[in-house]
Enzyme design. Structure first.
Site, PDB file in Angstrom:
ATOM      1  N   ASP A  14       0.873  -1.174   0.000  1.00 56.65           N
ATOM      2  CA  ASP A  14       0.000   0.000   0.000  1.00 56.65           C
ATOM      3  C   ASP A  14       0.907   1.220   0.000  1.00 56.65           C
ATOM      4  O   ASP A  14       1.848   1.302   0.792  1.00 56.65           O
ATOM      5  CB  ASP A  14      -0.948   0.034   1.196  1.00 56.65           C
ATOM      6  CG  ASP A  14      -2.122   0.951   0.906  1.00 56.65           C
ATOM      7  OD1 ASP A  14      -3.011   0.561   0.124  1.00 56.65           O
ATOM      8  OD2 ASP A  14      -2.146   2.086   1.432  1.00 56.65           O
TER       9      ASP A  14
ATOM     10  N   TYR B 188       1.669   9.238 -10.033  1.00 56.49           N
ATOM     11  CA  TYR B 188       2.220  10.587  -9.913  1.00 56.49           C
ATOM     12  C   TYR B 188       3.663  10.686 -10.428  1.00 56.49           C
ATOM     13  O   TYR B 188       4.305  11.734 -10.255  1.00 56.49           O
ATOM     14  CB  TYR B 188       2.177  11.035  -8.443  1.00 56.49           C
ATOM     15  CG  TYR B 188       0.775  11.103  -7.859  1.00 56.49           C
ATOM     16  CD1 TYR B 188      -0.011  12.248  -8.013  1.00 56.49           C
ATOM     17  CD2 TYR B 188       0.229  10.027  -7.160  1.00 56.49           C
ATOM     18  CE1 TYR B 188      -1.291  12.315  -7.486  1.00 56.49           C
ATOM     19  CE2 TYR B 188      -1.054  10.086  -6.630  1.00 56.49           C
ATOM     20  CZ  TYR B 188      -1.810  11.231  -6.796  1.00 56.49           C
ATOM     21  OH  TYR B 188      -3.082  11.293  -6.276  1.00 56.49           O
ATOM     22  N   ASP B 189       4.185   9.623 -11.030  1.00 50.63           N
ATOM     23  CA  ASP B 189       5.594   9.630 -11.458  1.00 50.63           C
ATOM     24  C   ASP B 189       5.982  10.842 -12.312  1.00 50.63           C
ATOM     25  O   ASP B 189       7.079  11.380 -12.129  1.00 50.63           O
ATOM     26  CB  ASP B 189       5.934   8.342 -12.220  1.00 50.63           C
ATOM     27  CG  ASP B 189       6.205   7.175 -11.280  1.00 50.63           C
ATOM     28  OD1 ASP B 189       6.298   7.399 -10.063  1.00 50.63           O
ATOM     29  OD2 ASP B 189       6.322   6.041 -11.778  1.00 50.63           O
TER      30      ASP B 189
ATOM     31  N   LYS C 131      14.611   4.040 -11.230  1.00 55.52           N
ATOM     32  CA  LYS C 131      13.547   4.323 -10.252  1.00 55.52           C
ATOM     33  C   LYS C 131      13.583   3.284  -9.129  1.00 55.52           C
ATOM     34  O   LYS C 131      13.568   3.634  -7.949  1.00 55.52           O
ATOM     35  CB  LYS C 131      12.164   4.321 -10.934  1.00 55.52           C
ATOM     36  CG  LYS C 131      11.037   4.499  -9.922  1.00 55.52           C
ATOM     37  CD  LYS C 131       9.634   4.405 -10.499  1.00 55.52           C
ATOM     38  CE  LYS C 131       8.606   4.420  -9.360  1.00 55.52           C
ATOM     39  NZ  LYS C 131       7.218   4.216  -9.782  1.00 55.52           N
TER      40      LYS C 131
ATOM     41  N   HIS D 109      10.580   4.305  -3.044  1.00 55.83           N
ATOM     42  CA  HIS D 109       9.922   3.808  -1.836  1.00 55.83           C
ATOM     43  C   HIS D 109       9.681   2.305  -1.919  1.00 55.83           C
ATOM     44  O   HIS D 109       9.918   1.567  -0.987  1.00 55.83           O
ATOM     45  CB  HIS D 109       8.611   4.573  -1.648  1.00 55.83           C
ATOM     46  CG  HIS D 109       7.750   4.637  -2.889  1.00 55.83           C
ATOM     47  ND1 HIS D 109       8.246   5.025  -4.122  1.00 55.83           N
ATOM     48  CD2 HIS D 109       6.439   4.322  -3.116  1.00 55.83           C
ATOM     49  CE1 HIS D 109       7.270   4.972  -5.020  1.00 55.83           C
ATOM     50  NE2 HIS D 109       6.178   4.542  -4.439  1.00 55.83           N
ATOM     51  N   ARG D 110       9.236   1.852  -3.087  1.00 56.44           N
ATOM     52  CA  ARG D 110       8.927   0.421  -3.260  1.00 56.44           C
ATOM     53  C   ARG D 110      10.214  -0.396  -3.251  1.00 56.44           C
ATOM     54  O   ARG D 110      10.283  -1.464  -2.641  1.00 56.44           O
ATOM     55  CB  ARG D 110       8.132   0.239  -4.565  1.00 56.44           C
ATOM     56  CG  ARG D 110       7.562  -1.140  -4.786  1.00 56.44           C
ATOM     57  CD  ARG D 110       6.441  -1.148  -5.824  1.00 56.44           C
ATOM     58  NE  ARG D 110       5.295  -0.377  -5.361  1.00 56.44           N
ATOM     59  CZ  ARG D 110       4.973   0.840  -5.820  1.00 56.44           C
ATOM     60  NH1 ARG D 110       5.672   1.421  -6.770  1.00 56.44           N
ATOM     61  NH2 ARG D 110       3.934   1.480  -5.316  1.00 56.44           N
TER      62      ARG D 110
END
Ligand code: IMP
Length: 200
Positions: A64, A147-148, A168, A173-174
């Site tokens: 999430d 939102y990239d 990326k 974050h991922r």
């Protein structure tokens, strides 16, 4: 090793498979699950529990994630997917974000990704990863999703959508959350820390 992933988001799934190449990533849509927690961790737990019930004895995970903008008090936050309303519409979300930041100088933002993990013995854990940056004045780039095109990570002068997938994933974050997941899985089991966080 097989890992079931609670998502119907093809973009997320592709990134998860790229970041965890040693795993056979198997999607399982947690359809019908209501994501109404006020934290990323809480929503990730709801999703992973929904699919873990179907895959006893296997590794399961749920991601999430969302964008938090300092000048907007952390919005869109857990409402990132539906910032501009239902149904989820990426163009409308990005347009609303730019509108809400019109004339705003402080454009600091971060992505957060919470991953909830259930090990084959049923233990749960949640890890988080963050990536800090700023919201651009206009979208650029065609890679990635969500939102990239508006998010410029710290230390770069290009948006996430202008970076190659590996670039990326190395700083996202991922990518950061999944590095922790990989370490947990390699250690053999989850830490069993999730329940207090989820209930609290
Ligand atoms: P979720 O599926 O409820 O976790 O919603 C995640 C939403 O956050 C997505 O629909 C995107 O709007 C946003 N998001 C999460 N991760 C990313 C990312 O890596 N890039 C761009 N947008 C993201």
């Amino acid at each position: 090793m097989k890992i079931f992933v609670a998502t119907h988001n093809a973009h997320k799934l592709r990134e998860i498979a790229q970041i965890l190449p040693a795993f056979e990533v198997v999607p399982d849509d947690p359809a019908g699950v209501v994501e109404d927690a006020d934290t990323f961790s809480g929503n990730a737990l709801v999703k992973v529990r929904a699919i873990a019930a179907r895959h006893a004895g296997a590794w399961c995970m749920a991601d999430d994630s969302g964008l938090e903008v300092a000048a907007l008090g952390g919005a869109p936050g857990v409402r990132s997917a539906r910032y501009a309303g239902e149904p989820s519409d990426t163009s409308a979300n990005n347009a609303l974000l730019l509108k809400n930041l019109q004339g705003v100088e402080d454009r600091r933002a971060n992505f957060t990704c919470a991953v909830a993990l259930v090990s084959p013995d049923g233990a749960e854990s949640v890890v988080e990863g963050r990536c800090f940056g700023a919201i651009a004045l206009a979208p650029s780039g065609a890679e990635g999703f969500g939102y990239d095109p508006l998010f410029v990570p710290d230390g770069r002068d290009r948006s996430f959508a202008e970076l190659a997938a590996e670039e990326k994933n190395a700083i996202s974050h991922r990518g950061r959350a999944l590095a922790k997941v990989r370490a947990l899985i390699e250690s053999g089991r989850c830490r069993g820390l999730a329940r207090p966080a989820a209930d609290g």
